[in-house]
Scaffold this active site. Structure first.
Site, PDB file in Angstrom:
ATOM      1  CD  GLU A 144      -2.808   1.132   2.472  1.00 16.03           C
ATOM      2  OE1 GLU A 144      -3.580   2.099   2.637  1.00 16.03           O
ATOM      3  OE2 GLU A 144      -2.725   0.170   3.259  1.00 16.03           O
ATOM      4  NE  ARG A 165       3.532  -8.238  10.642  1.00 21.40           N
ATOM      5  CZ  ARG A 165       2.983  -7.162  11.180  1.00 21.40           C
ATOM      6  NH1 ARG A 165       1.984  -7.292  12.033  1.00 21.40           N
ATOM      7  NH2 ARG A 165       3.412  -5.968  10.885  1.00 21.40           N
ATOM      8  CE  LYS A 195       4.064   0.626   4.500  1.00 24.41           C
ATOM      9  NZ  LYS A 195       3.254   0.576   3.279  1.00 24.41           N
TER      10      LYS A 195
END
Length: 658
Positions: free
Chosen positions: A293, A513, A523
């Protein structure tokens, strides 16, 4: 005040609750068709299964009992038959009682056939061919195939004897004879094994001793090296980590079972026609995607994601898209889009094609209209707070069952900017009483009157991630959709959308992850550090952004070697708060080499500013030991509270000219 501790509360679903007069009669009916006591009791615990099984038994005409094998097949029909073809269920049941469908494999093939056919009239010859009705596999055929399989694995059989994994060998036989009787196949296999190896010995019955797992060791600098891990300079004896992923041509299995609160079960899978159309586009090659994104800079966690998706495509000779998931214009900037492309190139990965989710906004809109027309979506007017409250209580929206024509008109108004932001959303009509909260009528579209970096002001509403990313995966013919484990619980949503729209289903895999301790990877938090000027931009060397690591001096001039079998681990937490695969910043130089090419850029020192002022010593001999308090110089401090602009820093000079 609580009651006496020795008083037990009545629990729902207990056996005593299932033995009322009506359930006793149903239980006797279920036992009469050969179901065991446990299966019959479990069926009674679910009202929908109880109703379905009772109906199927009546359709089969076996109210007075039947053979156990027929009963088990009838139970499968009651629990697995495709809901989109219920008008054909009675006909299939007659095939079971008539002896045309005899095995679970044939029945699964029938489910696949009816799932793709739906309620339409079908060709009986095509059905019989699809399910191999009338095919009889002789004992002699089974004997020949078993012998051929054993000959091909003879050396392994002689070495491992009766400890060999029989399931793998039987699987090879099953691949050659998919409709063979399983019991006959196993008996023939046992007979031939005995002929080759003789009777079992005491040695054959001994259990294999498993080696104890090695403990992690500590090295001089205090960092922990996981057991079995190699240092970057070591020679690697590597098992290919990508070998766990199936071939694209094998993507015809049920991906997930979607359970609904009314007892219905969806089993999404690709029909032969869907898979064939997909393979015509891909040529049987892997098509992966890296879908960031564009709402910030990439960090070290994205290096793992790059490795997983681009690495799989590279290893299989396939292709990988760089796709921007640009569905939230409020958080996205052209700066981030440009940076992502630059960093992907710097890491050494070459995208097959750069695409945007926004490229498919028209298709996504058209599919949303289809969902509304099928009764799978509706326009809702609840506020975010009301949606949250209703989800918590599993309560349906008052607008959930509004007329389809009304939702279509309102959705068109949303598209044309005629409805105020926050006053309407398009929600998917899933299952508000599901055990999985991600099935609580998720939002597919929300109104945002914000210009988009790519489509400008063309759209007044934007699709959600849950609605859009699975559709775009299908439109781009992605073979392997790889993401991190937090998305595992959303897998039913992914396939619900594709099943509702009758689209091709990619293969989905979730992996753990990358966990880095003692730093910030979120983020949202990184954005706050940058926005509030706590750091010197996204490429500040103190950050674990890839731009920051590059500025620190890290080299990444190519794709990493295949040394990351742990990259595909599905473990998320370990004992004592430690997480498998976690890397501490203290040993970051070693850990980063797993994702980037080994090495750092050469370091140089240069004068970037000058100062004037009196040195604190009169004797030039003392100049090499001068103490500088210049702001901004590197410093160390054992104190938890310090000011980098007043902290002292010791330095020395080779020579000083006065």
């Amino acid at each position: 005040m609580s009651g006496p501790s020795n008083v037990k509360k009545r629990e729902p679903g207990r056996r005593s609750d299932l033995l009322g007069p009506s359930n006793m009669k149903a239980r006797e009916l279920f036992l009469s068709i050969g179901l065991d006591d446990r299966t019959a009791t479990n069926a009674l615990a679910n009202a929908k299964v109880t109703s379905n099984l009772t109906d199927v038994i009546h359709e089969a005409g076996v109210d007075g009992g039947c053979d156990k094998n027929i009963g088990n097949l009838i139970y499968m029909v009651a629990t697995k038959f495709p809901t989109n073809a219920l008008n054909h269920r009675a006909g299939l049941v007659k095939c079971i009682t008539g002896g045309q469908i005899k095995s679970t494999l044939q029945l699964e093939a029938a489910f696949s056939f009816f799932s793709s056919t739906g309620p339409r009239i079908y060709d009986i010859e095509e059905f019989e061919k699809h399910c191999d009705v009338g095919v009889e596999v002789s004992v002699e055929e089974i004997r020949k195939v078993v012998k051929a399989v054993m000959e091909g694995s003879k050396s392994q059989i002689l070495a491992e004897r009766y400890r060999i994994n029989v399931g793998i060998l039987l699987g090879k036989v099953r691949k050659e004879l998919p409709w063979a009787d399983g019991k006959t196949m196993k008996e023939e296999f046992d007979t031939q094994m005995k002929a080759v190896l003789g009777e079992k010995t005491e040695q054959d019955d001994k259990k294999t001793v498993q080696k104890k797992k090695e403990k992690a060791s500590q090295v001089a600098d205090g960092s922990i090296i996981p057991a079995g891990a190699q240092t970057p300079a070591a020679n690697y004896d590597v098992v290919n980590p990508f070998s766990i992923f199936p071939d694209p041509r094998e993507n015809n299995q049920v991906h997930v079972q979607i359970f609904f609160s009314n007892g219905t079960i969806w089993r999404p899978k690709n029909t032969p026609e869907k898979l064939q159309r997909h393979l015509q586009f891909t040529g049987g090659h892997v098509y992966a995607r890296f879908p960031p994104e564009p709402n910030g800079y990439l960090h070290i966690g994205h290096a793992k994601a790059l490795f997983v998706s681009f690495g799989l495509a590279k290893e299989r000779g396939g292709k990988c898209y760089l796709r921007y998931d640009d569905t939230n214009p409020e958080a996205e900037k052209q700066e981030y889009i440009d940076h992502i492309q630059e960093i992907v190139d710097w890491m050494g990965w070459k995208p097959f094609k750069v695409t945007y989710c926004s490229n498919y906004f028209q298709e996504l809109y058209d599919f949303a209209v289809q969902l509304i027309k099928k009764g799978y979506a509706y326009v809702d007017h609840q506020t975010p707070e009301e949606i949250k409250s209703f989800r918590e209580s599993k309560t349906e929206s008052p607008w959930r069952n509004r007329p389809i024509a009304e939702s279509l008109r309102l959705f068109d108004d949303m598209k044309n900017g005629l409805i105020e932001e926050g006053k309407a959303t398009l929600r998917m009509k899933q299952d508000m009483k599901n055990e999985n909260p991600n099935m609580y009528d998720l939002i597919a579209y929300r109104i945002k009157n914000t210009p988009h970096p790519h489509t400008k002001d063309k759209w007044h509403m934007y699709p959600s991630y849950d609605y859009s990313h699975c559709i775009v995966d299908s439109l781009e013919n992605i073979t392997h959709s790889l993401c991190t484990l937090e998305f595992e619980i959303r897998r039913p949503v992914y396939y619900w959308v594709l099943e509702a729209l009758d689209l091709y289903h990619p293969y989905v895999w979730e992996y753990s992850r990358l966990c880095i301790t003692n730093t910030v990877l979120s983020k949202r938090k990184l954005n706050r550090l940058v926005t509030d000027k706590w750091v010197d931009g996204w490429d500040d060397p103190r950050l674990m952004t890839l731009a920051g690591l590059r500025r620190r001096g890290l080299l990444a001039a190519g794709p990493p070697p295949l040394v990351l079998a742990p990259a595909f681990s599905r473990s998320t937490a370990g004992g004592g708060g430690a997480r498998p695969g976690a890397a501490a910043v203290a040993s970051l130089a070693t850990d980063l080499m797993l994702f980037c090419q080994v090495g750092f850029a050469p370091k140089v020192i240069a004068t970037i500013c000058t100062f004037s002022g009196a040195l604190p010593y009169n004797n030039p001999i003392d100049y090499p030991r001068v103490i500088s308090s210049l702001g901004g110089l590197p410093f160390t401090s054992s104190s938890k509270h310090f000011d980098p602009y007043t902290a002292q820093h010791s330095t020395s000079f080779d020579s000083i000219k006065v």
